[in-house]
Design an enzyme around this catalytic site. Structure first.
Site, PDB file in Angstrom:
ATOM      1  CE1 TYR A 189      45.302 -10.773 -19.158  1.00 32.15           C
ATOM      2  CE2 TYR A 189      44.796 -13.110 -18.971  1.00 32.15           C
ATOM      3  CZ  TYR A 189      44.737 -11.923 -19.675  1.00 32.15           C
ATOM      4  OH  TYR A 189      44.092 -11.881 -20.877  1.00 32.15           O
TER       5      TYR A 189
ATOM      6  CG  HIS B   6      38.387  -6.442 -19.443  1.00 35.02           C
ATOM      7  ND1 HIS B   6      38.705  -7.576 -18.739  1.00 35.02           N
ATOM      8  CD2 HIS B   6      38.486  -6.783 -20.748  1.00 35.02           C
ATOM      9  CE1 HIS B   6      38.979  -8.563 -19.579  1.00 35.02           C
ATOM     10  NE2 HIS B   6      38.847  -8.107 -20.799  1.00 35.02           N
TER      11      HIS B   6
ATOM     12  CG  ASP C  15      43.289 -12.916 -23.709  1.00 32.44           C
ATOM     13  OD1 ASP C  15      44.119 -12.038 -24.034  1.00 32.44           O
ATOM     14  OD2 ASP C  15      42.069 -12.783 -23.885  1.00 32.44           O
TER      15      ASP C  15
ATOM     16  CD  GLU D 191      38.283  -8.979 -24.394  1.00 32.94           C
ATOM     17  OE1 GLU D 191      38.762 -10.084 -24.063  1.00 32.94           O
ATOM     18  OE2 GLU D 191      37.832  -8.159 -23.571  1.00 32.94           O
TER      19      GLU D 191
ATOM     20  CG  HIS E 171      38.838 -14.236 -21.273  1.00 34.08           C
ATOM     21  ND1 HIS E 171      38.187 -13.108 -20.865  1.00 34.08           N
ATOM     22  CD2 HIS E 171      39.601 -13.880 -22.319  1.00 34.08           C
ATOM     23  CE1 HIS E 171      38.552 -12.077 -21.614  1.00 34.08           C
ATOM     24  NE2 HIS E 171      39.418 -12.537 -22.506  1.00 34.08           N
TER      25      HIS E 171
ATOM     26  CG  HIS F  68      40.322 -13.594 -27.755  1.00 30.09           C
ATOM     27  ND1 HIS F  68      38.976 -13.790 -27.577  1.00 30.09           N
ATOM     28  CD2 HIS F  68      40.735 -12.851 -26.690  1.00 30.09           C
ATOM     29  CE1 HIS F  68      38.596 -13.192 -26.461  1.00 30.09           C
ATOM     30  NE2 HIS F  68      39.637 -12.604 -25.909  1.00 30.09           N
TER      31      HIS F  68
ATOM     32  CG  ASP G 148      42.450  -7.327 -25.940  1.00 28.35           C
ATOM     33  OD1 ASP G 148      41.404  -7.840 -26.348  1.00 28.35           O
ATOM     34  OD2 ASP G 148      43.157  -7.845 -25.055  1.00 28.35           O
TER      35      ASP G 148
ATOM     36  CG  HIS H  10      47.511  -9.305 -23.061  1.00 32.82           C
ATOM     37  ND1 HIS H  10      47.268  -8.087 -23.679  1.00 32.82           N
ATOM     38  CD2 HIS H  10      46.347  -9.980 -23.100  1.00 32.82           C
ATOM     39  CE1 HIS H  10      46.001  -8.053 -24.064  1.00 32.82           C
ATOM     40  NE2 HIS H  10      45.422  -9.184 -23.736  1.00 32.82           N
TER      41      HIS H  10
HETATM   42 FE1  FEO Z   1      40.420 -11.461 -24.081  1.00 25.58          FE
HETATM   43 FE2  FEO Z   1      43.419  -9.900 -24.403  1.00 25.58          FE
HETATM   44  O1  FEO Z   1      41.612 -10.227 -24.759  1.00 25.58           O
END
Ligand code: FEO
Length: 395
Positions: free
Chosen positions: A194, A23, A166, A81, A147, A79, A83, A227
Site C-alpha cells: 500500500y 483504483h 488511508d 475518495e 494521499h 477523505h 471508497d 482499510h
Molecule cells: Fe484514498 Fe481508501 O481512499
C-alpha cells in the site's frame, strides 16, 4: 456486521473479500480488502466515514441495526475518495441536516463528485476539536496530500484511537479486525505494498506529517485505518515503519524486471541474477517478466531494492510497450536512493538500452554501469558483460 473496537466504538464497515482490483484496474487486491467505518457512541453519536457505493445498501441496513439513523449527531468525512464517501449520498438522504465534519478540500471533492446537495458541512483544521460528551473529544489532524488534498485523521480522546483513514492501512481483509489476529507476513506485506504503490510519491510530505503528529503528543493507543487491520498491538510499530519507509527506504535487494520477444533479453536477465548471486550471495535477487507479473507486487519489490535492472529488446526504435507502461508507473512512484541499469537484445538499430537509461534517469534513479546490449541472441561475450553490470548495481 458490527464489531467492537474499543470502549463505545464499533466497526460498521464492509469486508470486501471479492475485491480484485482498486483504483480502476491500477492496484491488485490479492487478499481481499475492507472499507472501515466506525460508530462512536458517547454523549453524542458519531459516524466516522462510510463505504464504497456498491455496498451502500448493506452498509445502511447494518448501520440501522446498530443505531436509529436519526440518533447520529455528527458524520466525520476523513477523505472524499469514493471508497469512503460512496455511501454518503444515500445516508445523507435519510439524515440531511446532520453536520459533516471535514476539511475545506473535502467539501470541494465531495461536491465535485456528488454535486451541491446542501449538506451541512463544518470545515476543520489541524487542532480543531469537537466535544462528543462523556468528557471525550475528537481532535482533527489535516493529512493534506496523504494521499488527497482533502485527507484528514481524527483522534478520539479517552479511548486514544487515531482514525487515520488511508494512512497506515492495507488492502487486506481481516475478519478478526485487529493486527494481532492477522497473518503477520501478509499484514506487513500488504502494508508495504500500500505504501509503495499509493503513498510513496508523497513520502517527503509524510515525513513532515509524522513529525507534526509526534509534536501533537497524542497518546495513541490504537490506530484504526480505513482499510485492513486495526493496529491494536503496539500501534506505533506501523508509525515507525512509515518513518523508515518514507526515508528513501532500501534493503539489500536487487530487482530485475524485463520483457522479452524471443527470449534473448530473458536470458540476459537470468544471467545477471546469477552474476549478482556469485558476487554477493546475501543479496536478495528477484526476477520478473513485466508483461506477466503483477505490477503492484513488482513495484513493492522495487521499493525494497537498493538497485534495479530493466531489460527490453529494441522494437520500433524503442522498447516494448509493456516495459514503457511499467516505466511510466515507476516514474510516478518517485522512488529515491536507488541505482539502476539497462540491458536488452536487438537485431539492427538497438536503441532500447538508451531509451531505458533515459527513462530510469527521469524516474529518479542513478543510472550505473555500461548497459549490456546484445546483437541477436546473447553469446558468451554478452553474458560475461553481466559481471560488470552486477558489480555496478551492487555498488
Ligand atoms: Fe484514498 Fe481508501 O481512499
Amino acid at each position: 456486521m458490527k464489531k467492537q473496537v474499543k470502549g463505545n466504538v464499533t466497526w460498521v464497515g464492509y469486508l470486501d473479500w471479492e475485491l480484485e482490483k482498486f483504483h480502476g484496474d491500477d492496484y491488485s487486491i490479492l487478499n481481499g480488502s475492507s472499507q472501515n467505518a466506525y460508530l462512536i457512541r458517547e454523549g453524542k453519536n458519531v459516524l466516522v466515514d462510510t463505504v464504497w457505493a456498491p455496498h451502500k445498501d448493506d452498509f445502511i441496513e447494518n448501520l440501522k441495526k446498530e443505531i436509529d439513523l436519526k440518533d447520529i449527531d455528527y458524520v466525520i468525512a476523513n477523505h472524499g475518495e469514493c471508497d469512503h464517501s460512496g455511501s454518503l449520498p444515500a445516508l445523507m438522504a435519510e439524515i440531511p441536516d446532520v453536520p459533516i465534519y471535514c476539511t475545506a478540500n473535502a467539501v470541494k471533492s465531495l461536491e465535485g463528485q456528488y454535486g451541491k446537495r446542501g449538506w451541512n458541512f463544518h470545515t476543520v483544521h489541524t487542532g480543531d476539536t469537537l466535544d462528543i460528551g462523556n468528557g471525550k473529544q475528537l481532535i482533527f489532524v489535516e493529512m493534506r496530500m496523504l494521499h488527497w488534498p482533502d485527507s484528514m485523521a481524527t483522534f478520539l480522546t479517552g479511548d486514544n484511537i487515531l482514525f487515520s483513514n488511508d494512512a497506515f492501512g492495507q488492502h487486506y481483509a481481516v475478519e478478526e479486525l485487529f493486527n494481532d489476529k492477522a497473518n503477520q507476513c501478509l499484514l506487513q506485506k500488504e502494508a508495504m505494498k500500500y505504501f509503495a504503490n499509493i503513498l510513496n510519491p508523497f513520502a517527503p510530505i509524510l515525513k513532515r506529517k509524522l513529525e507534526e503528529i509526534t509534536k501533537l503528543n497524542l497518546p495513541i493507543e490504537m490506530i484504526a485505518p480505513s482499510h485492513g487491520a486495526i493496529w491494536r498491538d503496539n500501534p506505533m510499530q506501523i508509525v515507525e515503519k512509515y518513518a523508515a519507509w518514507a526515508d528513501a527506504y532500501q534493503e539489500d535487494q536487487i530487482t530485475i524486471a524485463f520483457d522479452t520477444m524471443w527470449n534473448g533479453t530473458e536470458k540476459l536477465a537470468h544471467r545477471l541474477a546469477d552474476a549478482i548471486y556469485a558476487q554477493s550471495p546475501n543479496t536478495v535477487v528477484k526476477v520478473f517478466n513485466i508483461a506477466k507479473a503483477d505490477k503492484n507486487e513488482v513495484m513493492t519489490e522495487v521499493f525494497k531494492s537498493k538497485a534495479i535492472a530493466v531489460g527490453s529488446p529494441t522494437v520500433g526504435n524503442s522498447i516494448l510497450s509493456s516495459v514503457a507502461g511499467w516505466m511510466e508507473f515507476l516514474r510516478q512512484l518517485k522512488f529515491k536512493n536507488k541505482r539502476a541499469a539497462a540491458f536488452g537484445c536487438y537485431g539492427w538499430s538497438g536503441e532500447s538500452v538508451k531509451v531505458l537509461q533515459t527513462k530510469l534517469q527521469e524516474a529518479g534513479f542513478e543510472v550505473v554501469g555500461e548497459p549490456v546490449r546484445s546483437l541477436w541472441n546473447p553469446e558468451e561475450a554478452d553474458f560475461e558483460k553481466m559481471d560488470a553490470l552486477a558489480a555496478s548495481l551492487l555498488g
